[in-house]
Motif scaffolding. Structure first.
Motif, PDB file in Angstrom:
ATOM      1  N   PRO A  66       6.924   8.552  -8.085  1.00 50.35           N
ATOM      2  CA  PRO A  66       8.357   8.024  -7.634  1.00 50.35           C
ATOM      3  C   PRO A  66       8.222   7.370  -6.587  1.00 50.35           C
ATOM      4  O   PRO A  66       8.696   6.521  -6.096  1.00 50.35           O
ATOM      5  N   ASP A  67       7.029   7.446  -4.826  1.00 49.23           N
ATOM      6  CA  ASP A  67       7.559   7.063  -3.887  1.00 49.23           C
ATOM      7  C   ASP A  67       5.943   6.435  -4.149  1.00 49.23           C
ATOM      8  O   ASP A  67       6.112   6.110  -2.579  1.00 49.23           O
ATOM      9  N   VAL A  68       5.476   5.490  -4.436  1.00 54.02           N
ATOM     10  CA  VAL A  68       4.699   4.968  -4.413  1.00 54.02           C
ATOM     11  C   VAL A  68       4.839   3.293  -5.326  1.00 54.02           C
ATOM     12  O   VAL A  68       5.612   3.448  -6.136  1.00 54.02           O
ATOM     13  N   TRP A 127       6.840  -7.264  -2.103  1.00 52.87           N
ATOM     14  CA  TRP A 127       5.969  -6.325  -2.294  1.00 52.87           C
ATOM     15  C   TRP A 127       6.470  -5.089  -0.991  1.00 52.87           C
ATOM     16  O   TRP A 127       6.288  -3.811  -1.695  1.00 52.87           O
ATOM     17  N   GLN A 128       6.422  -5.401  -0.189  1.00 55.81           N
ATOM     18  CA  GLN A 128       7.135  -4.414   0.843  1.00 55.81           C
ATOM     19  C   GLN A 128       8.701  -3.925   0.485  1.00 55.81           C
ATOM     20  O   GLN A 128       9.034  -2.366   0.903  1.00 55.81           O
ATOM     21  N   ASN A 129       9.864  -4.799  -0.129  1.00 50.52           N
ATOM     22  CA  ASN A 129      10.844  -3.684   0.259  1.00 50.52           C
ATOM     23  C   ASN A 129      10.524  -2.734  -1.824  1.00 50.52           C
ATOM     24  O   ASN A 129      10.975  -1.764  -1.734  1.00 50.52           O
ATOM     25  N   SER A 130       9.252  -3.250  -2.365  1.00 53.54           N
ATOM     26  CA  SER A 130       9.471  -2.419  -3.452  1.00 53.54           C
ATOM     27  C   SER A 130       8.619  -1.099  -3.137  1.00 53.54           C
ATOM     28  O   SER A 130       9.011   0.011  -3.784  1.00 53.54           O
ATOM     29  N   ASN A 183      14.423   5.021   0.347  1.00 57.26           N
ATOM     30  CA  ASN A 183      15.452   4.733   0.842  1.00 57.26           C
ATOM     31  C   ASN A 183      15.458   3.933   2.329  1.00 57.26           C
ATOM     32  O   ASN A 183      15.982   4.262   3.415  1.00 57.26           O
ATOM     33  N   MET A 184      14.610   3.244   2.217  1.00 58.47           N
ATOM     34  CA  MET A 184      14.710   1.864   4.024  1.00 58.47           C
ATOM     35  C   MET A 184      15.528   0.866   3.877  1.00 58.47           C
ATOM     36  O   MET A 184      14.883   0.155   2.579  1.00 58.47           O
ATOM     37  N   PRO A 185      16.175   0.582   5.063  1.00 62.07           N
ATOM     38  CA  PRO A 185      16.596  -0.883   4.890  1.00 62.07           C
ATOM     39  C   PRO A 185      15.248  -2.290   4.807  1.00 62.07           C
ATOM     40  O   PRO A 185      14.627  -2.087   4.891  1.00 62.07           O
ATOM     41  N   VAL A 186      15.857  -3.135   3.850  1.00 65.82           N
ATOM     42  CA  VAL A 186      14.802  -3.613   3.160  1.00 65.82           C
ATOM     43  C   VAL A 186      14.680  -4.713   4.435  1.00 65.82           C
ATOM     44  O   VAL A 186      15.459  -4.846   5.484  1.00 65.82           O
ATOM     45  N   LEU A 187      13.662  -5.775   4.257  1.00 62.96           N
ATOM     46  CA  LEU A 187      13.407  -6.656   5.261  1.00 62.96           C
ATOM     47  C   LEU A 187      14.026  -8.085   5.653  1.00 62.96           C
ATOM     48  O   LEU A 187      14.868  -8.164   4.491  1.00 62.96           O
ATOM     49  N   GLU A 188      13.871  -8.396   7.176  1.00 63.98           N
ATOM     50  CA  GLU A 188      14.762  -9.448   6.484  1.00 63.98           C
ATOM     51  C   GLU A 188      14.152 -11.118   6.649  1.00 63.98           C
ATOM     52  O   GLU A 188      12.515 -10.753   6.693  1.00 63.98           O
ATOM     53  N   SER A 234       0.740  -1.300   0.410  1.00 65.74           N
ATOM     54  CA  SER A 234      -0.325  -0.132  -0.242  1.00 65.74           C
ATOM     55  C   SER A 234       1.099   1.053  -0.142  1.00 65.74           C
ATOM     56  O   SER A 234       2.153   0.915  -0.632  1.00 65.74           O
ATOM     57  N   LEU A 235       0.722   2.166   0.972  1.00 60.89           N
ATOM     58  CA  LEU A 235       1.672   3.352   0.393  1.00 60.89           C
ATOM     59  C   LEU A 235       2.301   3.254   1.540  1.00 60.89           C
ATOM     60  O   LEU A 235       3.977   3.813   1.376  1.00 60.89           O
ATOM     61  N   ILE A 236       2.852   3.233   2.803  1.00 62.61           N
ATOM     62  CA  ILE A 236       3.619   2.938   3.822  1.00 62.61           C
ATOM     63  C   ILE A 236       4.201   1.492   3.580  1.00 62.61           C
ATOM     64  O   ILE A 236       3.481   0.881   4.082  1.00 62.61           O
ATOM     65  N   PRO A 237       5.392   1.028   3.683  1.00 62.90           N
ATOM     66  CA  PRO A 237       5.811   0.109   4.321  1.00 62.90           C
ATOM     67  C   PRO A 237       5.792  -0.600   5.318  1.00 62.90           C
ATOM     68  O   PRO A 237       5.306   0.510   6.639  1.00 62.90           O
TER      69      PRO A 237
END
Length: 545
Positions: free
Chosen positions: A469-471, A90-93, A99-104, A21-24
């Motif tokens: 660009p941020d979605v 999907w969340q990492n997209s 510019n946030m770290p990817v999920l473990e 959705s909009l926010i990871p």
């Protein structure tokens, strides 16, 4: 124990909730969302089946029903497995765009376990509601036909649950939260003594009580750049910026708090400044220093800002439960300031601007009365992160050019109203501004701005446009689920880095204020230098460099 068809519906919605959705979301929020989505699918289907039976509509024989369930289970489980496998991607997209770290990798297992626990909790609650329904329909069946008893019992059970939740649990939680935030507001840091300067609110001779100002107000009044730092930046003589703030505890009436603010403004000479800003705080009373610091640097400190607190609650709670408080306070403050301002000689008035962030933007917009100001208009308004119910924002959106985007509209020729984002500054249009300048600053990834109640059953208009660009380009619509996703997004809308979601950073405020307040002699080089200075402190604003 579980009904098969409702369970399959729940699993399908849980799978859909894994889409971006909009926010990871981290595993905690995603697990809670998946569990709630699964419970919603289960309970909605169970409700429909109960209503079906209550109306005594024929159903499939058990053998055929079992066969249908077995056939349906195959695609549902396949979709669930696929969505779980892709959930991290999907969340990492979204995370990569912010510019946030990817999920473990281990987060998926924790998410599944939490989702199951949340679903079970809601399942137990749902069975309690079902037991209430059965009790009511049996009692009613003694006096009215069974079909009518079933329908009336269902409606009564729903009414009882809604009443208890709204008038009992919700109001109790609201009272607890209100008392907690109020107590926190009055915890004065022993080192935060009242100011010694007479020109500061809460200082000697002030009509505002320092101890009743609340922590957000004390932080705002005591913060900001000093004249020496501003002069060092500009190379010109600078003034000490004036910041007037009235706390909610100062008086019980919004009109009286507004009058106290006006008395303080007159006392310290706020109307003698070049720029005067009537600002509306967020729900807790917070004022984003990044915005006000930037404006004070731009105008050599010749700025006065006034704000009056109206709530102790966090903005999401204030948005739901204390809407009128914010609107009433902003209206009272603006009326008091504007009435005094227009009595001054036209050549001696400061330029008057309205400003607000988040819930403050909504209340500030509400206080903007174009009919009252038509003959003597203010100079402009700067509203950042306007919440979706804001009427003026919605009216401006509906007047946009047909070929412009919903997330970044163009209204008429852009003479009066413009929209900006972190990727599109206000001055991107070649057409000139008019006398009155109104600017909406909004991120496409901000759910406070783009939440839509109608997303329960249809895709929001912005979701039918090319992704910003941020979605995430993988964002998609699912009835019920999209509503839940956006609701969760609002709760975590400030968990993003600056410049995304509901976090607006100093660089965006600098571009916005430069566009609408037109600082004397200001150049693009000045903008770049101020951004570099503000970048040192990040979210706490520009301060003293």
């Amino acid at each position: 124990m579980f009904s098969v068809l409702p369970l399959l519906s729940g699993l399908l919605l849980a799978a859909a909730s894994l889409t971006p959705s909009l926010i990871p979301r981290d595993w905690l929020m995603q697990g809670a969302l998946a569990g709630i989505s699964m419970a919603a699918g289960y309970l909605v289907t169970l409700f429909v089946l109960a209503l079906w039976r209550a109306l005594q509509i024929p159903v499939l024989p058990r053998r055929w029903a079992n066969l249908a369930h077995a056939i349906l289970a195959i695609p549902v489980l396949a979709i669930l497995v696929r969505c779980v496998a892709l959930s991290d991607d999907w969340q990492n997209s979204i995370r990569l765009r912010m510019n946030m770290p990817v999920l473990e990798a281990a987060s998926t297992t924790k998410m599944i376990l939490l989702a199951a626990a949340v679903f079970v909790a809601f399942f137990v609650l749902g069975h309690g509601m079902l037991a209430l329904f059965n009790l009511l329909r049996r009692r009613l069946a003694r006096y009215i036909p069974a079909a009518s008893a079933n329908v009336v019992g269902l409606l009564l059970a729903a009414l009882i649950v809604v009443t208890i939740t709204r008038d009992g649990v919700v109001n109790w939680a609201l009272r607890v939260a209100d008392r907690s935030y109020a107590a926190a507001q009055h915890l004065t840091d022993p080192s935060a003594a009242a100011p010694e300067e007479a020109w500061r609110s809460g200082g000697p001779g002030s009509v505002i009580d320092w101890d009743l100002m609340g922590k957000p107000g004390r932080d705002f009044v005591s913060g900001g750049p000093r004249a020496a730092a501003i002069a060092d930046f500009s190379g010109r003589q600078a003034k000490e910026p004036l910041r007037i703030y009235v706390g909610l505890a100062q008086d019980t009436l919004p009109e009286r708090r507004a009058q106290i603010a006006l008395e303080e403004m007159i006392r310290v000479g706020a109307f003698d400044r070049k720029v005067l800003v009537v600002a509306s705080p967020t729900g807790t009373g917070w004022m984003d220093p990044a915005s006000y610091d930037a404006l004070e640097y731009m105008h050599d400190g010749d700025v006065a800002t006034v704000a009056v607190q109206y709530s102790y609650l966090q903005s999401p709670l204030a948005l739901i439960f204390e809407t009128d408080s914010g609107l009433d306070q902003a209206t009272a403050t603006m009326r008091a300031v504007y009435d005094h301002w227009r009595q001054l000689p036209a050549t001696a008035r400061p330029r008057l601007y309205l400003h607000g962030i988040s819930l403050g933007a909504w209340s500030s917009m509400y206080s903007f009365n174009p009919f009252q100001m038509m003959n003597e208009p203010v100079s402009g308004a700067f509203w950042a992160g306007p919440p979706f119910p804001s009427e003026l924002w919605r009216q401006a959106n509906s007047a946009r050019q047909p070929d412009s985007l919903f997330i970044l509209p163009e209204v008429d020729e852009g003479e009066v109203i413009r929209y900006a984002s972190q990727f599109a500054p206000a001055d991107r249009l070649s057409r000139p501004w008019g006398r009155l300048r109104i600017l909406f600053l909004q991120h496409a990834s901000d759910p406070i701005v783009f939440y839509s109640p109608a997303s329960l059953w249809r895709a929001p208009e912005w979701m039918r446009e090319p992704a910003a660009p941020d979605v995430s380009p993988r964002l998609s619509f699912t009835p019920i689920v999209t509503q839940l996703q956006l609701a969760v997004d609002m709760l975590v809308s400030t968990s993003t880095p600056p410049g995304f979601g509901h976090i607006y950073d100093a660089e965006e405020y600098i571009d916005g204020w430069a566009a609408i307040s037109v600082p004397s002699g200001w150049t693009d080089n000045d903008t770049a230098r101020l951004k570099a200075r503000c970048g040192k402190d990040g979210l706490i604003g520009c301060r003293n460099g």
